[in-house]
Design an enzyme around this catalytic site. Structure first.
Site, PDB file in Angstrom:
ATOM      1  N   ASP A 136      -0.713  -5.369  -0.478  1.00 24.34           N
ATOM      2  CA  ASP A 136      -0.780  -6.686   0.300  1.00 24.34           C
ATOM      3  C   ASP A 136       0.561  -7.241   0.445  1.00 24.34           C
ATOM      4  O   ASP A 136       0.895  -8.512   0.012  1.00 24.34           O
ATOM      5  CB  ASP A 136      -1.642  -7.762  -0.474  1.00 24.34           C
ATOM      6  CG  ASP A 136      -1.458  -8.139  -1.980  1.00 24.34           C
ATOM      7  OD1 ASP A 136      -0.333  -7.163  -2.400  1.00 24.34           O
ATOM      8  OD2 ASP A 136      -1.562  -8.989  -2.601  1.00 24.34           O
ATOM      9  N   HIS A 139       6.112  -6.349 -10.944  1.00 23.34           N
ATOM     10  CA  HIS A 139       4.703  -5.748 -11.426  1.00 23.34           C
ATOM     11  C   HIS A 139       4.258  -4.417 -10.638  1.00 23.34           C
ATOM     12  O   HIS A 139       3.919  -3.393 -11.394  1.00 23.34           O
ATOM     13  CB  HIS A 139       3.627  -6.938 -10.994  1.00 23.34           C
ATOM     14  CG  HIS A 139       4.034  -8.150 -11.407  1.00 23.34           C
ATOM     15  ND1 HIS A 139       3.418  -8.563 -12.614  1.00 23.34           N
ATOM     16  CD2 HIS A 139       4.207  -9.361 -10.877  1.00 23.34           C
ATOM     17  CE1 HIS A 139       3.863  -9.835 -12.862  1.00 23.34           C
ATOM     18  NE2 HIS A 139       4.248 -10.141 -11.537  1.00 23.34           N
TER      19      HIS A 139
HETATM   20  C1  BDR Z   1       0.214  -8.992  -8.377  1.00 24.12           C
HETATM   21  O1  BDR Z   1      -0.064 -10.330  -7.547  1.00 24.12           O
HETATM   22  C2  BDR Z   1       0.519 -10.247  -6.530  1.00 24.12           C
HETATM   23  O2  BDR Z   1       1.469 -11.325  -6.459  1.00 24.12           O
HETATM   24  C3  BDR Z   1       1.873  -9.099  -6.813  1.00 24.12           C
HETATM   25  O3  BDR Z   1       2.103  -8.516  -5.763  1.00 24.12           O
HETATM   26  C4  BDR Z   1       1.074  -8.195  -7.654  1.00 24.12           C
HETATM   27  O4  BDR Z   1       0.337  -7.144  -6.994  1.00 24.12           O
HETATM   28  C5  BDR Z   1       0.889  -9.731  -9.709  1.00 24.12           C
HETATM   29  O5  BDR Z   1      -0.190 -10.582 -10.432  1.00 24.12           O
HETATM   30 CA    CA Z   2       0.488  -6.766  -4.783  1.00 24.89          CA
END
Ligand code: BDR
Ligand code: CA
Length: 396
Positions: free
Chosen positions: A40, A318
């Site tokens: 995403d 992340h």
């Molecule tokens: C996840 O949430 C999204 O904002 C980031 O892309 C990552 O996949 C972290 O909580």
């Molecule tokens: Ca993500």
């Protein structure tokens, strides 16, 4: 802002297993893993995609990107994924053969509960109404790329993207798993709707899929949307609970680990430096200057969010950390796993989206975790080793 360069089968690890002392990148590289990235994008998704496409050609072969709502609406996720692929193609690094095109496949526009509702009226995951979906524009900016997408979007005469309308993410994933049984790793960086639909529509995928790596959850720490829940799981808790119940060869990494893997503000600034030998360094290969400039610019908004809510100058990486789990030789050297069944809180109360790992299993009475597959959850990380991998590839 920088000016854009316009020309320009591993079995699950046992609970008792620990990291080894060997360096993360070993000379005897295994054959490239076939990878599908479900995403995403999203600033940290962009880092992961750029790293996979531009710096891991000997380690992974990206078969395609599948998109889903999350940080942005699904249509923006697809647009952002396309933008990234075009940029990587401009930089010349991912294309194995001239003219090769990478599938970018539309996935779900809304979570399972909404799709199930829609199914009564016959709409598909890819066409469903997404007017009720909440996006994380306060984290990633309205366009998902910190407001800089327009400056980097190109319309090349010959696109590097194969965008097949009418084909859905879940079917594409199943098709690839059938074509390469046991060889495909699916890296899920977003709400798990597409992955749940894959197992629902194509149950044979629990045999044919090689591995699933999931970025999601907060097991022993607070969430990042609220104290209980992490964003990807809260995006579609029903989907997450189905997926954790469907497939044993699943590796999960959540905020327990990813909030320890941080790039500093100074490292982000270094992305702006033009590297003259960017393409010559191997191994590992480094990101192109174009992508480094883009990542630098897109990160400014994301960095401001971290300063505001987490009080540090830098960013959590992340999704790139999850990418490291898709490389078995890095995974085994850098992360420590606990195995057990995972469930997701589904009640519509303050704990919705919380995740619970049953690492104990010796219960006297059956419970909601009994008979569920034991997945591997990363609970510890050699932070220096993870950052070494990421920094070397980013050139910072
Ligand atoms: C996840 O949430 C999204 O904002 C980031 O892309 C990552 O996949 C972290 O909580
Ligand atoms: Ca993500």
């Amino acid at each position: 802002m920088s000016s854009p360069a316009t020309t320009h089968t591993n079995a699950p690890v046992d609970a008792s297993s620990t990291r080894t002392a060997s360096p993360a990148s070993t000379p005897a590289s295994p054959p490239p893993r076939k990878l599908i990235i479900d995403t995403d994008p999203g600033v940290d998704d962009a880092f992961a995609i750029a790293l996979a496409l531009e710096t891991m050609s000997t380690e992974v072969e990206v078969l395609g990107l599948t998109t889903v709502f999350g940080n942005v609406r699904r249509d923006d996720a697809t647009r952002n994924a396309r933008t990234l692929v075009e940029m990587c193609a401009l930089a010349g690094s991912w294309r194995r053969e001239a003219g090769a095109r990478l599938p970018v496949v539309d996935g779900a526009r809304a979570p399972l509960a909404a799709l199930d509702e829609d199914d009564r009226s016959g709409a598909g995951a890819s066409t469903a109404d997404d007017s009720a979906v909440l996006v994380a524009d306060f984290v990633h900016g309205e366009d998902g790329f910190g407001g800089v997408r327009g400056a980097y979007e190109t319309r090349p005469e010959e696109s590097a993207v194969e965008h097949r309308a009418g084909r859905e993410a879940a079917d594409f994933i199943a098709e690839m798993c059938a074509k390469y049984p046991g060889e495909v790793t699916v890296l899920a960086l977003a709400p798990l709707t597409n992955i749940a639909l894959t197992f629902r529509r194509h149950p044979e995928c629990s045999e044919t899929m090689g591995e699933l790596v999931v970025l999601g959850g907060a097991f022993e720490v607070n969430g990042n949307v609220n104290p209980a829940a992490e964003a990807n799981i809260l995006g579609d808790p029903e989907a997450a609970d189905e997926v954790f119940g469907a497939f044993e060869r699943t590796f999960v990494v959540g905020l327990d680990v990813t909030t320890r893997v941080r790039l500093s503000g100074a490292e982000i600034e270094r992305l702006e430096t033009v590297l003259r030998d960017a393409d010559a360094v191997s191994p590992p290969r480094r990101c192109s200057n174009l992508l480094r400039a883009f990542l630098h610019d897109a990160t400014q908004f994301y960095k401001a969010y971290h300063l505001r809510v987490a009080d540090f100058d830098g960013i959590y990486v992340h999704d790139p950390t999850a990418l490291l789990l898709a490389l078995p030789h890095v995974r085994d050297a850098v992360f420590t796993f606990r195995r057990g069944a995972v469930r997701v809180a589904l009640a519509r109360d303050c704990a919705r989206g919380a995740v619970f790992l049953d690492a104990r299993r010796a219960w006297l009475f059956r419970n909601a975790w009994s008979d569920r597959p034991r997945v591997s959850v990363a609970m510890d990380v050699d932070v220096d080793a993870a950052l070494r991998e990421l920094r070397a590839r980013l050139g910072v």
